[in-house]
Scaffold this active site. Structure first.
Site, PDB file in Angstrom:
ATOM      1  N   HIS A 123      15.567 -12.743   6.683  1.00 25.30           N
ATOM      2  CA  HIS A 123      16.155 -11.517   7.099  1.00 25.30           C
ATOM      3  C   HIS A 123      17.457 -11.394   6.113  1.00 25.30           C
ATOM      4  CE1 HIS A 123      19.430 -13.368   9.484  1.00 25.30           C
ATOM      5  NE2 HIS A 123      18.631 -14.136  10.061  1.00 25.30           N
ATOM      6  N   ASP A 175      22.203 -18.300   6.469  1.00 25.79           N
ATOM      7  CA  ASP A 175      21.801 -17.528   7.621  1.00 25.79           C
ATOM      8  C   ASP A 175      21.857 -15.863   7.129  1.00 25.79           C
ATOM      9  OD1 ASP A 175      20.324 -16.325   9.908  1.00 25.79           O
ATOM     10  OD2 ASP A 175      22.117 -16.875  11.217  1.00 25.79           O
ATOM     11  N   GLU A 203      17.392  -8.721  12.104  1.00 22.29           N
ATOM     12  CA  GLU A 203      17.160  -9.951  12.807  1.00 22.29           C
ATOM     13  C   GLU A 203      18.246 -10.307  13.953  1.00 22.29           C
ATOM     14  OE1 GLU A 203      16.626 -14.170  14.223  1.00 22.29           O
ATOM     15  OE2 GLU A 203      18.239 -13.243  13.125  1.00 22.29           O
ATOM     16  N   GLU A 204      19.263  -9.962  13.309  1.00 23.44           N
ATOM     17  CA  GLU A 204      20.441 -10.828  14.252  1.00 23.44           C
ATOM     18  C   GLU A 204      20.600 -10.051  15.742  1.00 23.44           C
ATOM     19  OE1 GLU A 204      21.448 -13.494  13.800  1.00 23.44           O
ATOM     20  OE2 GLU A 204      21.890 -14.055  11.741  1.00 23.44           O
ATOM     21  N   ASP A 209      14.331 -19.214   7.959  1.00 23.69           N
ATOM     22  CA  ASP A 209      15.590 -18.764   8.736  1.00 23.69           C
ATOM     23  C   ASP A 209      16.030 -20.076   9.375  1.00 23.69           C
ATOM     24  OD1 ASP A 209      17.666 -17.166   9.599  1.00 23.69           O
ATOM     25  OD2 ASP A 209      16.390 -16.287  11.222  1.00 23.69           O
ATOM     26  N   HIS A 255      26.740 -18.252  11.743  1.00 26.69           N
ATOM     27  CA  HIS A 255      27.509 -17.033  12.591  1.00 26.69           C
ATOM     28  C   HIS A 255      28.976 -17.228  12.313  1.00 26.69           C
ATOM     29  CE1 HIS A 255      23.647 -16.000  14.997  1.00 26.69           C
ATOM     30  NE2 HIS A 255      23.180 -16.272  13.802  1.00 26.69           N
TER      31      HIS A 255
HETATM   32 ZN   LIG Z   1      18.929 -16.021  10.749  1.00 28.27          ZN
END
Ligand SMILES: [Zn+2]
Length: 408
Positions: free
Chosen positions: A233, A245, A279-280, A307, A375
């Protein structure tokens, strides 16, 4: 490519200028590598912005708390929110508080289970607090929630991530606490259960924005209608640079197809890269892509997703029904670090292709460090080892080739 994406473009939260630049960037990369049928697949995405003000403290002692808004949260009142705090370890415990929760901040502090060797298992066992905690607390009258960050790292960086409000339940502000801050608050509460916390968030949700996933491919010479997808993503959370990520997954997918092209290999089946948007915090790119496939005459033959970080590849998950069919390939993948296939595979972006008939694969890299960065501000390129990232790309290229040439 990953340096370019994370360095020049940076964070790419859906609806942000970074995400828009990333779409243009992938399209350009695909053309530069000579991929065929490069296209955008448009989708409307949620547009949440963090805002400038974000802080918190134990009001009673003035000790600062390291925190960040969870993605999708509403803001606190302008001058901040101050209230008493109740610590819980689960959603059930929050619900059972009943009347006691009224006017309070609920502090979800269940840690990752450290006894699980796979950190994704530990994440799965804790993130209901982040995703659903706010509405569960609001349902019993709480005015805000603080959630222990989804990590095993022993630092104080808060980790954001998606949260969702339940319909018809009051929307209350939700923030993640760094691990040291969570531990600090927990011990302070043991000494003084009546302490108060105050925190301020200025985030907000704007109207949905137009964005897109990006696709490009090498057309198969024998069965062009049977499509093998490799993807990751393109969007990322706003705090770091989305290196592991999921800049890693996007660039590995691009690199895998580039390798096949560079080697002048012509696959029997079509091999396509998809850089999925959103995606998130929505999965809108994945939904729009699956819808496009459903309306077309193509056969979604297989899809593989990266991912889980750009670390040394160790295995692939695969749709259980096809496990026996692919097990024999382990030997051929071993030179890229792949030790085994395991049952159950895929990822959020390719999941909608499963019901359409695609066999799903998920790259499984080493996972011990992933949630240290995930994140948070620390998801930056210095945490990615280029050699390990490239091994993942090679493993994906090899697997796509085996699927294309030998079939499932
Ligand atoms: Zn991800």
């Amino acid at each position: 490519m990953l340096e370019d994406l994370t360095g020049r473009i940076g964070p790419r939260l859906s609806g942000s200028p970074g995400a828009a630049k990333a779409v243009v960037w992938v399209e350009k990369e695909m053309r530069r590598h000579g991929f065929a049928n490069v296209k955008l697949v448009p989708c409307m995405v949620p547009h949440w912005v963090r805002g400038d003000v974000e802080n918190g403290q134990i009001a009673t002692t003035k000790q600062p708390l390291s925190l960040c808004a969870l993605g999708g949260s509403v803001a606190t009142p302008k001058g901040g929110l101050t209230a008493g705090v109740i610590e819980v370890r689960s959603l059930e415990e929050a619900t059972k508080l009943g009347e006691k929760a009224k006017g309070k901040i609920i502090f979800y502090n269940r840690p990752f289970d450290p006894s699980l060797p796979n950190t994704f298992g530990a994440y799965g066992g804790a993130n209901d607090q982040r995703v659903r905690g706010a509405s569960v607390a609001a349902a019993v009258g709480a005015v805000g929630v603080l959630v222990r960050s989804m990590t095993l790292a022993e630092d104080d960086e808060p980790h954001t991530g998606a949260m969702r409000y339940q319909e018809k339940v009051k929307q209350i502000p939700a923030a993640a606490l760094g691990i040291k801050s969570a531990n600090k608050l927990s011990s302070a509460l043991r000494i003084n259960p009546n302490l108060k916390v105050s925190f301020t968030l200025s985030c907000k949700t704007l109207p949905d924005a137009l964005s897109a996933s990006v696709i490009g491919e090498i057309v198969g010479y024998e069965r062009p209608g049977e499509v093998i997808v490799m993807g990751g993503h393109l969007d990322s959370w706003d705090l770091g640079r989305g290196a592991h990520d999921d800049g890693a997954g996007v660039t590995q997918s691009l690199e895998a197809l580039r390798l096949i092209k560079k080697l002048n290999l012509r696959p029997k089946r079509t091999i396509r890269v998809v850089a999925f948007m959103n995606e998130e915090n929505g999965g809108r790119g994945a939904a729009a892509y699956a819808e496009r496939v459903r309306k077309s005459s193509e056969i979604p033959y297989a899809a593989m997703e990266s991912d889980s970080g750009g670390f040394m590849p160790r295995g692939f998950g695969v749709t259980e029904a096809k496990y026996e069919a692919v097990k024999g390939w382990e030997e051929k993948l071993r030179v890229f670090g792949i030790e085994r296939f395991s049952k159950g595979g895929g990822g959020a972006d390719i999941a909608p292709l499963g019901p359409l008939g695609a066999t799903l694969f998920g790259l499984q890299p080493e996972n011990q460090r992933y949630f240290d960065y995930h994140h948070s501000r620390n998801d930056t390129i210095d945490k990615v080892n280029p050699r390990e990232l490239e091994f993942g790309a090679m493993a994906m290229a090899m697997l796509a080739w085996l699927i294309s040439e030998e079939g499932l």
